[in-house]
Design an enzyme around this catalytic site. Structure first.
Site, PDB file in Angstrom:
ATOM      1  N   CYS A  98      -2.159   4.506   7.090  1.00 26.50           N
ATOM      2  CA  CYS A  98      -3.091   4.271   5.988  1.00 26.50           C
ATOM      3  C   CYS A  98      -4.487   3.988   6.527  1.00 26.50           C
ATOM      4  O   CYS A  98      -5.479   4.525   6.026  1.00 26.50           O
ATOM      5  CB  CYS A  98      -2.611   3.111   5.120  1.00 26.50           C
ATOM      6  N   CYS A 193       1.955  -1.378   1.777  1.00 23.74           N
ATOM      7  CA  CYS A 193       0.922  -1.450   0.753  1.00 23.74           C
ATOM      8  C   CYS A 193       1.204  -0.616  -0.486  1.00 23.74           C
ATOM      9  O   CYS A 193       0.865  -1.023  -1.592  1.00 23.74           O
ATOM     10  CB  CYS A 193      -0.424  -1.058   1.357  1.00 23.74           C
TER      11      CYS A 193
END
Length: 361
Positions: A98, A193
């Site tokens: 990410c 996340c």
């Protein structure tokens, strides 16, 4: 200098905005929306609360604020990587991907390029050596996040600012409380996340399903239980096996036959290893071998991590014709192919980069 601040609504990134404004900057605030939602609304991510808190921060400090949607890119580049890595029987690191591909990749391509610097709430620091920027560890060893940043490149680290990297978490909380920030009492986020409140195994089941297989004791070859698919288990795993008489650890996976091999640890050789092999290694700032700092003919003393913990392990790094080999000073448990080995200097201060583990023994 034009600064963009990536803000999540949490206490860390809120204090980033506070400190930037104290230093005379007026950062443009961005919230990256990446929470997953499929056609059934399967993934529940608390984006609305995040955005509300970030809006309050932006208003308080008079900063421009924009919500940017990278949902599609996140699915294509990070979530699909996670699912495919698990399908192959390897251990993924979606948070690392990410940072590399979304926060400092897609965001930079579409918005970040307009700014001189990008500020984030990561617990990390930077050092300038020989005119080049290096990623360095944070003051708080428990919160240090350099291992999650160890796949970024030189162009990315050169633009990054970490305004809270020289602070302890307790100091960040104290600043937030003293400033009366709306996120001062907010709990830290946990887990991957994009999952929000969704359980990791539920997510994996959604995309890979279930397939019953045998759990076999490595030393005896006895079948001692059943599992619902090798993709639910990682090397070194201790919990969630449903076995009595433990503790039991996952030590190997037979992907072709869908078999999980476990051990109680009475033979340390089955659980612990000292050798980590990597086919490639990605240096953040520059290749230390090509730059002449390291000699490929000699072993290089380093410290390293293979999982997110405050502890570092000492070892010797070798570069050969077929890749890189790290010999650990001590035996370590759960060397998982697919996970990343993050390399630091001997003082575990400078983070040089990382390589995906292909084999451990």
């Amino acid at each position: 200098m034009d600064v963009a601040a990536l803000v999540s609504g949490g206490v860390d990134s809120s204090v980033v905005v506070h400190r930037l404004c104290e230093e005379g900057y007026k950062p443009a605030i961005f919230y990256i929306r990446i929470g997953m939602e499929d056609e059934d609304g399967y993934i529940d991510c608390p984006a609305e609360e995040d955005i509300e808190l970030t809006t309050l921060i932006a208003r308080r400090y008079g900063c421009p604020f924009e919500v940017v949607d990278l949902h599609k890119e996140y699915w294509e580049r990070v979530v699909s990587y996670t699912v495919e890595t698990v399908r192959r029987g390897l251990t993924p690191n979606p948070d690392m991907m990410c940072n590399k591909l979304i926060k400092f990749g897609c965001f930079e391509e579409r918005w970040g390029y307009q700014f001189d610097r990008i500020a984030t709430g990561h617990y990390a620091t930077t050092d300038l050596l020989n005119g080049k920027t290096y990623l360095s560890t944070a003051k708080d060893p428990v919160k240090d996040q350099t291992d999650f940043l160890a796949q970024i490149n030189f162009a990315q680290i050169s633009k990054l600012m970490f305004p809270i990297g020289h602070l302890l978490k307790s100091e960040v909380r104290a600043i937030a409380n003293a400033a009366g920030l709306p996120s001062a009492k907010r709990k830290d986020s946990q887990g991957i996340c994009f999952l929000g409140k969704i359980d990791y195994n539920d997510f994996i089941e959604r995309y890979l399903g279930k397939k019953e297989g045998r759990i076999i004791e490595l030393e005896t070859g006895k079948v001692i239980g059943r599992h619902q698919g090798y993709w639910f288990h990682t090397i070194g795993q201790r919990k969630g096996l449903g076995l009595s008489g433990g503790p039991w650890f996952v030590v190997k996976k037979d992907i072709k036959r869908n078999i999980i091999l476990v051990s109680r640890g009475y033979d340390p050789d089955t659980q612990y290893g000292k050798t980590i092999e990597m086919e490639t290694f990605d240096f953040i700032t520059e290749d230390a071998y090509e730059a002449g700092y390291w000699n490929r003919e000699d072993a290089t003393p380093v410290t390293f991590k293979i999982r997110h913990t405050p502890e570092f392990t000492r070892g010797l790094l070798y570069k050969g014709e077929k890749g890189y080999r790290l010999e650990s000073e001590e035996r370590i448990q759960g060397i998982a192919p697919g996970q990343y080995c993050v390399i630091y200097d001997e003082d575990h201060h400078l983070c040089y980069g990382s390589g995906m583990i292909t084999k451990g023994r």
